[in-house]
Design a protein around this motif. Sequence first.
Motif, PDB file in Angstrom:
ATOM      1  N   ASP A  14       0.867  -1.168   0.000  1.00 20.30           N
ATOM      2  CA  ASP A  14       0.000   0.000   0.000  1.00 20.30           C
ATOM      3  C   ASP A  14       0.913   1.229   0.000  1.00 20.30           C
ATOM      4  O   ASP A  14       1.739   1.393   0.897  1.00 20.30           O
ATOM      5  CB  ASP A  14      -0.933  -0.016   1.214  1.00 20.30           C
ATOM      6  CG  ASP A  14      -1.946  -1.168   1.129  1.00 20.30           C
ATOM      7  OD1 ASP A  14      -1.995  -1.859   0.081  1.00 20.30           O
ATOM      8  OD2 ASP A  14      -2.683  -1.373   2.101  1.00 20.30           O
ATOM      9  N   GLU A  16       1.171   5.073   0.304  1.00 19.97           N
ATOM     10  CA  GLU A  16       0.284   6.048   0.943  1.00 19.97           C
ATOM     11  C   GLU A  16       1.092   6.972   1.845  1.00 19.97           C
ATOM     12  O   GLU A  16       2.257   6.704   2.125  1.00 19.97           O
ATOM     13  CB  GLU A  16      -0.741   5.281   1.797  1.00 19.97           C
ATOM     14  CG  GLU A  16      -0.030   4.454   2.879  1.00 19.97           C
ATOM     15  CD  GLU A  16      -0.861   3.324   3.463  1.00 19.97           C
ATOM     16  OE1 GLU A  16      -1.808   2.865   2.810  1.00 19.97           O
ATOM     17  OE2 GLU A  16      -0.541   2.909   4.582  1.00 19.97           O
ATOM     18  N   HIS A  70      -5.964   2.760  -4.028  1.00 16.90           N
ATOM     19  CA  HIS A  70      -6.046   2.592  -2.565  1.00 16.90           C
ATOM     20  C   HIS A  70      -6.847   3.745  -1.936  1.00 16.90           C
ATOM     21  O   HIS A  70      -6.570   4.152  -0.819  1.00 16.90           O
ATOM     22  CB  HIS A  70      -4.636   2.504  -1.972  1.00 16.90           C
ATOM     23  CG  HIS A  70      -4.578   2.038  -0.550  1.00 16.90           C
ATOM     24  ND1 HIS A  70      -5.304   0.964  -0.068  1.00 16.90           N
ATOM     25  CD2 HIS A  70      -3.871   2.496   0.518  1.00 16.90           C
ATOM     26  CE1 HIS A  70      -5.043   0.798   1.214  1.00 16.90           C
ATOM     27  NE2 HIS A  70      -4.190   1.719   1.606  1.00 16.90           N
ATOM     28  N   HIS A  74      -7.869   7.880   2.111  1.00 17.24           N
ATOM     29  CA  HIS A  74      -7.480   6.821   3.058  1.00 17.24           C
ATOM     30  C   HIS A  74      -8.378   6.827   4.283  1.00 17.24           C
ATOM     31  O   HIS A  74      -7.939   6.653   5.420  1.00 17.24           O
ATOM     32  CB  HIS A  74      -5.999   6.937   3.451  1.00 17.24           C
ATOM     33  CG  HIS A  74      -5.382   5.635   3.863  1.00 17.24           C
ATOM     34  ND1 HIS A  74      -5.308   5.206   5.168  1.00 17.24           N
ATOM     35  CD2 HIS A  74      -4.834   4.631   3.125  1.00 17.24           C
ATOM     36  CE1 HIS A  74      -4.726   4.022   5.214  1.00 17.24           C
ATOM     37  NE2 HIS A  74      -4.430   3.642   3.977  1.00 17.24           N
ATOM     38  N   PRO A 111      -8.587   1.099   2.416  1.00 20.72           N
ATOM     39  CA  PRO A 111      -7.672   1.421   3.514  1.00 20.72           C
ATOM     40  C   PRO A 111      -7.980   0.546   4.731  1.00 20.72           C
ATOM     41  O   PRO A 111      -9.153   0.355   5.075  1.00 20.72           O
ATOM     42  CB  PRO A 111      -7.987   2.887   3.816  1.00 20.72           C
ATOM     43  CG  PRO A 111      -8.504   3.429   2.506  1.00 20.72           C
ATOM     44  CD  PRO A 111      -9.246   2.282   1.876  1.00 20.72           C
ATOM     45  N   PHE A 112      -6.953   0.005   5.332  1.00 21.81           N
ATOM     46  CA  PHE A 112      -7.058  -0.881   6.504  1.00 21.81           C
ATOM     47  C   PHE A 112      -7.827  -2.173   6.181  1.00 21.81           C
ATOM     48  O   PHE A 112      -8.164  -2.932   7.088  1.00 21.81           O
ATOM     49  CB  PHE A 112      -7.749  -0.183   7.696  1.00 21.81           C
ATOM     50  CG  PHE A 112      -7.310   1.235   7.927  1.00 21.81           C
ATOM     51  CD1 PHE A 112      -6.091   1.513   8.527  1.00 21.81           C
ATOM     52  CD2 PHE A 112      -8.094   2.308   7.514  1.00 21.81           C
ATOM     53  CE1 PHE A 112      -5.677   2.825   8.722  1.00 21.81           C
ATOM     54  CE2 PHE A 112      -7.690   3.621   7.705  1.00 21.81           C
ATOM     55  CZ  PHE A 112      -6.477   3.877   8.319  1.00 21.81           C
TER      56      PHE A 112
HETATM   57 ZN   LIG Z   1      -3.448   1.933   3.484  1.00 24.35          ZN
END
Ligand SMILES: [Zn+2]
Length: 219
Positions: A14, A16, A70, A74, A111-112
């Motif tokens: 990821d 970010e 992604h 976020h 995200p996550f």
């Molecule tokens: Zn992420």
Amino acid sequence: MARKGPFRVALTFDAEHPDRPSTTGVQERLLEHLAALDVRATFFVQGRWAEAYPETARRIATGGHLVGNHSHYHARMPLLSARGLSSDIRAAQKAVIEATGVDPRPWFRCPFGSGAGDQRVQRHVREAGYRHVGWHVAGIDWPVERTAADVEASVVDGAMTHGDGCVVLLHTWPDRTEAALEGIASRLREAGAEFVRVDELAPELVPDVQVSDVPSEFV
Ligand SMILES: [Zn+2]
């Protein structure tokens, strides 16, 4: 504990804005290191990160890696309204295309991983032209108390246990991830692994949700 090779491992990163301490330039060093190791991987790129670091984002694509989406902000996607979901996914897509020159469709990661199993979120993901990509093994590379050796062990042991078609979750910004790459690549290759992009796996091998349970102290 050598596994009977060959088996395929898809490292995913990821890309970010860091949400924990991270050394300047580590994302660029990660890309150089992957190139030196001749490892192709998959990157889920956050839109706002691509806007801030367009040159680094472009190097992901020119390095032969697969580019996915992604999200833009976020955020935890189940918290977004219908309008918020579709505008966030599209804003990220636009930013990723502008920075990398590559359309990230159909690859998306929440995200996550939050919202992976949420039908409302996933309907918006699909309507925007994406499929969600979870993971089988989490490198757990984000907690500050984890070392490169810890990350290497999680990835190597997890991939050996899973076998062919293993999708691994990592991030571009932790120093320990870049430091763990050498050991991950050499130990898995020694065991017969071949590193592939997610689009080289049959679609049914790519997990829609995260299969691994990350220990609650690390979430
Ligand atoms: Zn992420």
